[in-house]
Design a protein around this motif. Sequence first.
Motif, PDB file in Angstrom:
ATOM      1  N   GLU A   1       1.014  -1.146  -0.046  1.00  0.00           N
ATOM      2  CA  GLU A   1       0.056  -0.056   0.083  1.00  0.00           C
ATOM      3  C   GLU A   1       0.957   1.256   0.165  1.00  0.00           C
ATOM      4  N   LEU A   2       2.136   1.211   0.347  1.00  0.00           N
ATOM      5  CA  LEU A   2       3.283   2.234   0.411  1.00  0.00           C
ATOM      6  C   LEU A   2       4.306   1.974  -0.428  1.00  0.00           C
ATOM      7  N   PRO A   3       4.854   3.094  -0.912  1.00  0.00           N
ATOM      8  CA  PRO A   3       5.965   2.777  -1.706  1.00  0.00           C
ATOM      9  C   PRO A   3       7.488   2.562  -1.095  1.00  0.00           C
ATOM     10  N   HIS A   4       7.565   3.196   0.076  1.00  0.00           N
ATOM     11  CA  HIS A   4       8.794   2.717   0.804  1.00  0.00           C
ATOM     12  C   HIS A   4       9.965   3.184   0.072  1.00  0.00           C
ATOM     13  N   PRO A   5      10.032   4.523   0.145  1.00  0.00           N
ATOM     14  CA  PRO A   5      10.947   5.419  -0.915  1.00  0.00           C
ATOM     15  C   PRO A   5      12.512   5.259   0.060  1.00  0.00           C
ATOM     16  N   ASN A   6      12.502   5.340   1.553  1.00  0.00           N
ATOM     17  CA  ASN A   6      13.550   5.556   2.253  1.00  0.00           C
ATOM     18  C   ASN A   6      14.551   4.154   2.056  1.00  0.00           C
ATOM     19  N   LEU A   7      13.731   3.115   2.253  1.00  0.00           N
ATOM     20  CA  LEU A   7      14.270   1.722   1.956  1.00  0.00           C
ATOM     21  C   LEU A   7      15.075   1.708   0.709  1.00  0.00           C
ATOM     22  N   HIS A   8      14.233   2.089  -0.395  1.00  0.00           N
ATOM     23  CA  HIS A   8      14.661   1.904  -1.745  1.00  0.00           C
ATOM     24  C   HIS A   8      16.165   2.736  -2.003  1.00  0.00           C
TER      25      HIS A   8
END
Length: 143
Positions: A93-100
């Motif tokens: 449901e979320l894109p996780h930009p920090n992790l990527h």
Amino acid sequence: MLEQWRTIADLDAARQRFEAAIPGWQPPAAFGIARLVSGRAVFARVAVGDGFLPAVALATVCGHRGGSASYPLSPADLDRVIALLTPAVACTELPHPNLHAWRALRLQLGLGEHALAAFAHDLSAQPGDRHVAAMLEQVEPVR
């Protein structure tokens, strides 16, 4: 079987567990991880007003409780932060930009290179830490 956080409620529960483990925890107004290039911090991503789970996971590894500060991150430290956040990818449901961004930065680190983490308590205050100041230079002004 590895832990997976499949829902936003799972992410919130994980964040709350991390927060409870840090006495006096104060969420930052902004945070990020940078690679040092010729002594200058180049941030993979700066999160402002969001990313509270990545912020507290990063703080867990750095030992950060609150305020504005920067911390050196060894490749092993960065690997630990990434490992702490990896269960979040199960939540689509979320894109996780920090992790990527942090995974990409980890791949860029050469032999003997380190990263750094920066936390800013207040976007308008003048930080005493040069790496926090460099991070805040990347923050878009609020209009």
